[in-house]
Design a protein around this motif. Structure first.
Motif, PDB file in Angstrom:
ATOM      1  N   THR A 260       0.799  -1.245  -0.178  1.00 34.82           N
ATOM      2  CA  THR A 260       0.018   0.035  -0.029  1.00 34.82           C
ATOM      3  C   THR A 260       0.751   1.279  -0.011  1.00 34.82           C
ATOM      4  N   THR A 261       0.569   2.171  -0.795  1.00 31.59           N
ATOM      5  CA  THR A 261       0.903   3.594  -0.768  1.00 31.59           C
ATOM      6  C   THR A 261      -0.051   4.480  -0.510  1.00 31.59           C
ATOM      7  N   LYS A 262       0.573   5.767  -0.184  1.00 28.91           N
ATOM      8  CA  LYS A 262      -0.583   6.892  -0.162  1.00 28.91           C
ATOM      9  C   LYS A 262      -0.241   8.203  -0.888  1.00 28.91           C
ATOM     10  N   LEU A 263      -1.358   8.601  -1.478  1.00 26.11           N
ATOM     11  CA  LEU A 263      -1.015   9.843  -2.267  1.00 26.11           C
ATOM     12  C   LEU A 263      -0.772  10.998  -1.256  1.00 26.11           C
ATOM     13  N   ASP A 264       0.202  11.782  -1.568  1.00 26.25           N
ATOM     14  CA  ASP A 264       0.408  12.818  -0.632  1.00 26.25           C
ATOM     15  C   ASP A 264      -0.824  13.865  -0.319  1.00 26.25           C
ATOM     16  N   ALA A 265      -1.109  14.255   0.844  1.00 23.78           N
ATOM     17  CA  ALA A 265      -2.149  14.768   1.278  1.00 23.78           C
ATOM     18  C   ALA A 265      -2.411  16.172   0.846  1.00 23.78           C
TER      19      ALA A 265
ATOM     20  N   PHE B 198      -6.317  16.965 -10.475  1.00 23.32           N
ATOM     21  CA  PHE B 198      -6.163  15.595 -10.924  1.00 23.32           C
ATOM     22  C   PHE B 198      -4.780  15.440 -11.871  1.00 23.32           C
ATOM     23  N   ALA B 199      -4.270  16.671 -12.419  1.00 22.16           N
ATOM     24  CA  ALA B 199      -2.954  16.256 -13.318  1.00 22.16           C
ATOM     25  C   ALA B 199      -1.797  16.061 -12.122  1.00 22.16           C
TER      26      ALA B 199
ATOM     27  N   ALA C 129       1.765  12.075  -9.481  1.00 25.61           N
ATOM     28  CA  ALA C 129       2.205  11.500  -8.496  1.00 25.61           C
ATOM     29  C   ALA C 129       2.124   9.944  -8.427  1.00 25.61           C
ATOM     30  N   ILE C 130       0.911   9.572  -9.018  1.00 26.41           N
ATOM     31  CA  ILE C 130       0.656   8.011  -8.875  1.00 26.41           C
ATOM     32  C   ILE C 130       1.908   7.284  -9.739  1.00 26.41           C
ATOM     33  N   ASP C 131       2.229   7.939 -10.669  1.00 31.41           N
ATOM     34  CA  ASP C 131       3.225   7.523 -11.663  1.00 31.41           C
ATOM     35  C   ASP C 131       4.661   7.450 -11.029  1.00 31.41           C
ATOM     36  N   GLY C 132       4.650   8.387 -10.465  1.00 28.92           N
ATOM     37  CA  GLY C 132       6.185   8.703  -9.483  1.00 28.92           C
ATOM     38  C   GLY C 132       6.105   7.654  -8.486  1.00 28.92           C
ATOM     39  N   SER C 133       5.178   7.321  -7.871  1.00 28.97           N
ATOM     40  CA  SER C 133       5.201   6.135  -6.784  1.00 28.97           C
ATOM     41  C   SER C 133       5.489   4.813  -7.376  1.00 28.97           C
ATOM     42  N   LEU C 134       4.909   4.544  -8.635  1.00 30.32           N
ATOM     43  CA  LEU C 134       5.459   3.420  -9.283  1.00 30.32           C
ATOM     44  C   LEU C 134       6.817   3.267  -9.540  1.00 30.32           C
ATOM     45  N   VAL C 135       7.245   4.356  -9.933  1.00 29.96           N
ATOM     46  CA  VAL C 135       8.658   4.413 -10.315  1.00 29.96           C
ATOM     47  C   VAL C 135       9.556   4.361  -8.965  1.00 29.96           C
TER      48      VAL C 135
ATOM     49  N   GLU D 133     -13.808  19.535  -3.828  1.00 31.96           N
ATOM     50  CA  GLU D 133     -13.577  19.187  -5.218  1.00 31.96           C
ATOM     51  C   GLU D 133     -12.220  18.510  -5.362  1.00 31.96           C
ATOM     52  N   GLY D 134     -11.100  19.100  -4.617  1.00 33.39           N
ATOM     53  CA  GLY D 134      -9.746  18.436  -4.569  1.00 33.39           C
ATOM     54  C   GLY D 134      -9.619  17.080  -4.348  1.00 33.39           C
ATOM     55  N   ASN D 135     -10.753  16.631  -3.683  1.00 30.02           N
ATOM     56  CA  ASN D 135     -10.455  15.088  -3.142  1.00 30.02           C
ATOM     57  C   ASN D 135     -11.206  14.502  -4.186  1.00 30.02           C
ATOM     58  N   LEU D 136     -12.041  14.980  -5.056  1.00 30.59           N
ATOM     59  CA  LEU D 136     -12.576  14.380  -6.229  1.00 30.59           C
ATOM     60  C   LEU D 136     -11.799  14.169  -7.252  1.00 30.59           C
ATOM     61  N   GLN D 137     -11.056  15.182  -7.190  1.00 25.32           N
ATOM     62  CA  GLN D 137      -9.891  15.314  -8.645  1.00 25.32           C
ATOM     63  C   GLN D 137      -8.889  14.364  -8.207  1.00 25.32           C
ATOM     64  N   ALA D 138      -8.429  14.136  -7.014  1.00 29.32           N
ATOM     65  CA  ALA D 138      -7.267  13.287  -6.505  1.00 29.32           C
ATOM     66  C   ALA D 138      -7.986  11.654  -6.932  1.00 29.32           C
ATOM     67  N   TRP D 139      -9.337  11.642  -6.476  1.00 30.95           N
ATOM     68  CA  TRP D 139     -10.031  10.285  -6.385  1.00 30.95           C
ATOM     69  C   TRP D 139     -10.049   9.982  -8.055  1.00 30.95           C
ATOM     70  N   ARG D 140     -10.428  10.940  -8.785  1.00 33.40           N
ATOM     71  CA  ARG D 140     -10.709  10.271 -10.181  1.00 33.40           C
ATOM     72  C   ARG D 140      -9.288   9.936 -10.775  1.00 33.40           C
ATOM     73  N   ALA D 141      -8.092  10.500 -10.465  1.00 30.50           N
ATOM     74  CA  ALA D 141      -7.011  10.342 -10.858  1.00 30.50           C
ATOM     75  C   ALA D 141      -6.591   8.860 -10.335  1.00 30.50           C
ATOM     76  N   LEU D 142      -6.905   8.309  -9.011  1.00 26.39           N
ATOM     77  CA  LEU D 142      -6.749   7.048  -8.780  1.00 26.39           C
ATOM     78  C   LEU D 142      -7.927   6.024  -9.307  1.00 26.39           C
ATOM     79  N   GLU D 143      -9.021   6.373  -9.916  1.00 28.68           N
ATOM     80  CA  GLU D 143      -9.771   5.572 -10.444  1.00 28.68           C
ATOM     81  C   GLU D 143      -9.188   5.206 -11.723  1.00 28.68           C
ATOM     82  N   GLU D 144      -8.740   6.327 -12.700  1.00 31.91           N
ATOM     83  CA  GLU D 144      -8.091   6.210 -13.926  1.00 31.91           C
ATOM     84  C   GLU D 144      -7.019   5.142 -13.815  1.00 31.91           C
ATOM     85  N   ALA D 145      -6.068   5.326 -12.705  1.00 35.25           N
ATOM     86  CA  ALA D 145      -4.834   4.460 -12.737  1.00 35.25           C
ATOM     87  C   ALA D 145      -5.351   2.866 -12.230  1.00 35.25           C
ATOM     88  N   CYS D 146      -6.372   2.784 -11.543  1.00 30.52           N
ATOM     89  CA  CYS D 146      -6.952   1.481 -10.948  1.00 30.52           C
ATOM     90  C   CYS D 146      -7.626   0.836 -12.544  1.00 30.52           C
ATOM     91  N   ALA D 147      -8.464   1.671 -13.423  1.00 33.48           N
ATOM     92  CA  ALA D 147      -8.798   1.379 -14.662  1.00 33.48           C
ATOM     93  C   ALA D 147      -7.899   0.796 -15.420  1.00 33.48           C
TER      94      ALA D 147
END
Length: 289
Positions: A74-79, A84-85, A90-96, A125-139
């Motif tokens: 498990t890792t966590k997106l910085d608070a 979204f961008a 940051a998600i890609d940065g964690s993978l790297v 709204e900021g949390n929804l933006q972050a959530w949508r990025a996680l949803e995209e990465a999950c998909a």
């Protein structure tokens, strides 16, 4: 043995019932901690972008001698990331940083940036933006499951009402003397697994004579009792340690707390002082309560 048991998340992904927290383990020591934990039987490891040790944790996972599908990370997106961008990058940065092709679980570390934690602003709204990025990465297959941390009911409602994926977990501060039963019940009703970080109260409950007395009835230490307490409440505890002996002891949980002792532990006086750790937002709010 608890280290061989799993919960099943709401998307069908299996997650080990006990994990190793890695907060405050230096990056250059994280690989050794992972190796020691693997040797002790752990298969679940919890890190975060904010911990600064993703590289070390990933290195430990990659060369621990076990196949990738035997391990859960498990890792966590910085608070502070609330667009979204930036979240996508940051998600890609964690993978790297981890050196992995896939993250098992990634969660938003907090609904607010740490310097504005629990100040009344929801950052909906900021949390929804972050959530949508996680949803995209999950998909896209970069992440197997996504979730939240430190989210209160209103914050979770925002995600449930506006996101397309249900959070798999909500990771919160939960231990004897600080067990938010209302929030836990709310999550359980929505099929969101509650993970308990600092299940030993960042060490503070080790000084509690009442807890020590109950633990002695089972021939165990206060830390073991506290971790077992979380498990019997249906939570997933994440005790943090870099000490191999403590790793083994924390997983030696082959006992059952009686109903009477569970009730006594639920009634333990709330922890209001985490010592030097009061400087951290998640502990400081309780010290000021």
């Amino acid at each position: 043995m608890i280290l061989q048991e799993n919960y099943t998340l709401n998307n069908g992904v299996a997650i080990p019932r006990l994990g190793l927290g890695t907060w405050m383990i230096d990056d250059d020591k994280a690989a050794d901690a992972v190796h020691a934990a693997v040797d002790a039987g752990y298969r679940h490891f919890d890190t975060a972008q904010a911990y600064g040790n993703e590289r070390g944790v990933g290195a430990g996972l990659r060369d621990c001698g076990l196949p990738r599908d035997a391990l859960f990370v498990t890792t966590k997106l910085d608070a502070g990331i609330k667009d979204f961008a930036a979240a996508r990058d940051a998600i890609d940065g964690s993978l790297v940083a981890l050196g992995l092709d896939e993250i098992d679980l990634m969660i938003i570390h907090s609904p607010q940036p740490w310097d504005r934690f629990r100040n009344g602003e929801r950052f909906a709204e900021g949390n929804l933006q972050a959530w949508r990025a996680l949803e995209e990465a999950c998909a896209a297959g970069k992440i197997r499951a996504i979730g939240l941390s430190n989210f209160e009911q209103a914050d979770i409602d925002n995600i449930l009402a506006n996101g397309s994926m249900r959070p798999a977990v909500n990771q919160i501060l939960a231990h004897v003397g600080n067990m938010p039963f209302e929030l836990i019940g709310y999550c359980r009703e929505r099929d969101i697994l509650v993970e308990a970080y600092s299940p030993i109260g960042h060490g503070e409950i080790l000084h509690n004579a009442e807890i020590a007395a109950i633990a002695s009835n089972y021939g165990v230490g206060a830390a073991q009792l506290a971790i077992r307490f979380c498990l019997q409440l249906g939570l997933l505890p994440l005790p943090k340690t870099a000490n191999p002996a403590h790793m083994r002891t924390n997983a030696d949980l082959d006992f059952t707390i009686s109903d009477a002792d569970m009730d006594a532990l639920k009634a333990v006086k709330p922890v209001r002082d985490y010592g030097e750790s009061n400087m951290f937002p998640v502990f400081g709010i309780h010290a000021r309560a």
